[in-house]
Design an enzyme around this catalytic site. Structure first.
Site, PDB file in Angstrom:
ATOM      1  N   ARG A  89       0.851  -1.177   0.000  1.00  0.00           N
ATOM      2  CA  ARG A  89       0.000   0.000   0.000  1.00  0.00           C
ATOM      3  C   ARG A  89       0.897   1.241   0.000  1.00  0.00           C
ATOM      4  NH1 ARG A  89      -1.923  -3.555   3.949  1.00  0.00           N
ATOM      5  NH2 ARG A  89      -3.994  -4.425   3.568  1.00  0.00           N
ATOM      6  N   LYS A 116      -2.166  -1.797   7.453  1.00  0.00           N
ATOM      7  CA  LYS A 116      -3.544  -1.411   7.716  1.00  0.00           C
ATOM      8  C   LYS A 116      -4.157  -2.212   8.856  1.00  0.00           C
ATOM      9  CE  LYS A 116      -7.964  -0.959   5.257  1.00  0.00           C
ATOM     10  NZ  LYS A 116      -8.644  -1.148   3.950  1.00  0.00           N
ATOM     11  N   HIS A 142      -3.920   2.645  -5.935  1.00  0.00           N
ATOM     12  CA  HIS A 142      -4.173   1.329  -5.323  1.00  0.00           C
ATOM     13  C   HIS A 142      -4.267   0.228  -6.382  1.00  0.00           C
ATOM     14  CE1 HIS A 142      -5.186  -0.995  -1.740  1.00  0.00           C
ATOM     15  NE2 HIS A 142      -6.122  -1.617  -2.434  1.00  0.00           N
ATOM     16  N   ARG A 155      -1.491  -2.376  -6.381  1.00  0.00           N
ATOM     17  CA  ARG A 155      -1.641  -3.523  -5.472  1.00  0.00           C
ATOM     18  C   ARG A 155      -2.525  -4.587  -6.110  1.00  0.00           C
ATOM     19  NH1 ARG A 155      -1.252  -5.101  -0.021  1.00  0.00           N
ATOM     20  NH2 ARG A 155      -3.167  -5.824   0.979  1.00  0.00           N
ATOM     21  N   HIS A 174      -3.390  -9.810   3.729  1.00  0.00           N
ATOM     22  CA  HIS A 174      -4.823  -9.748   4.003  1.00  0.00           C
ATOM     23  C   HIS A 174      -5.138 -10.466   5.317  1.00  0.00           C
ATOM     24  CE1 HIS A 174      -6.057  -9.054  -0.460  1.00  0.00           C
ATOM     25  NE2 HIS A 174      -5.854  -7.930   0.178  1.00  0.00           N
ATOM     26  N   TYR A 223      -9.670 -12.289  -6.117  1.00  0.00           N
ATOM     27  CA  TYR A 223      -8.807 -12.514  -7.276  1.00  0.00           C
ATOM     28  C   TYR A 223      -8.865 -13.963  -7.774  1.00  0.00           C
ATOM     29  CZ  TYR A 223      -6.809  -8.277  -5.212  1.00  0.00           C
ATOM     30  OH  TYR A 223      -6.637  -7.031  -4.654  1.00  0.00           O
TER      31      TYR A 223
END
Length: 266
Positions: free
Chosen positions: A126, A149, A207, A210, A233, A242
């Site tokens: 990020r 994050k 973004h 990413r 994640h 994905y």
């Protein structure tokens, strides 16, 4: 804010979210946060064009803040925060020719911005993670991301061009990209995407680098669990966005079905 969120771009976004919600409620004081107040917020955000996904992110920040206030005894009652249903829309990523054109335009504006884009697309980092990287943390051909994050650190190996993008940076600064100001980088990005004919596409934001990294890993045959670890994640569900890109994995199913069909007809 300092108690609930670690320093970094996520904290900056949360501060913006909370400020917007306070504005909608006219800065009113309250001892109970009611369902009516929550409904009013959701309605106002929808009128402003916010998608359910965006509203969920803003309400998640509010919920965390209110739970802390409730625990401290500042407010008595809390409503039940229910996650709004989000559309599983198409995830936009850069095709190789788009990357070439866009990066060339960005390099013309700023050499460090261009190298930053290469680093992001090959690490899946990020923006805040890349800017917050310090020289002392880099471990040979791997980079760790501490200010993430979800608060969980991770480490990823570097591609050759990502390593070169780091090596060309100024060693007198704390990190290879710590001199980058997000607002200025985004402005340069938007100018570049206009110049290469991508200005009309709202999903072509930084973004997307990413997303592009994740899509290339999946399309290259990397299993979803490894992609989850690479991106950092918190849940597999986030990475499953994905999964459809790995449709080539299904090709091995065809011979099995054909073999079964031939057996059935004998």
């Amino acid at each position: 804010m300092d108690l609930l969120w670690e320093p970094g771009s996520h904290k900056y976004n949360v501060s913006s979210f909370i400020g917007e919600l306070d504005e909608i409620l006219f800065g009113a004081a309250f001892s109970d946060f009611t369902d009516e107040m929550l409904d009013r917020l959701i309605g106002a955000l929808r009128k402003r064009g916010n998608s359910n996904a965006t509203i969920n992110r803003k309400l998640a920040a509010l919920s965390k803040l209110l739970r802390k206030a409730h625990k401290m005894g500042d407010i008595r009652g809390l409503p039940e925060f229910q996650r709004l249903k989000e559309k599983a829309g198409r995830i936009r990523f850069l095709e190789p020719d788009e990357e070439t054109r866009l990066f060339a335009a960005i390099f013309e504006k700023s050499e460090i911005y261009g190298r930053f884009c290469i680093f992001l697309i090959d690490t899946g980092a990020r923006l805040g993670e890349g800017i917050g990287l310090h020289w002392q943390d880099i471990q040979g051909d791997r980079v760790p991301f501490w200010l993430t994050k979800n608060g969980r650190s991770r480490s990823v190996p570097l591609t050759e061009r990502a390593a070169l993008a780091l090596q060309a940076s100024d060693r007198t600064r704390r990190g290879p990209f710590t001199s980058i100001v997000q607002a200025k980088f985004r402005a340069a990005w938007n100018e570049a995407k206009q110049e290469v004919g991508l200005g009309a596409e709202p999903d072509v934001v930084p973004h997307i680098l990413r997303h592009t990294c994740a899509s290339r890993l999946v399309q290259g045959g990397i299993d979803i669990r490894r992609v989850q670890t690479w991106l950092g994640h918190q849940t597999l569900q986030m990475t499953m966005r994905y999964a459809h890109l790995a449709s080539g994995d299904l090709d091995i199913c065809v011979p099995i079905l054909e073999r079964a069909a031939r057996t059935e007809t004998k």
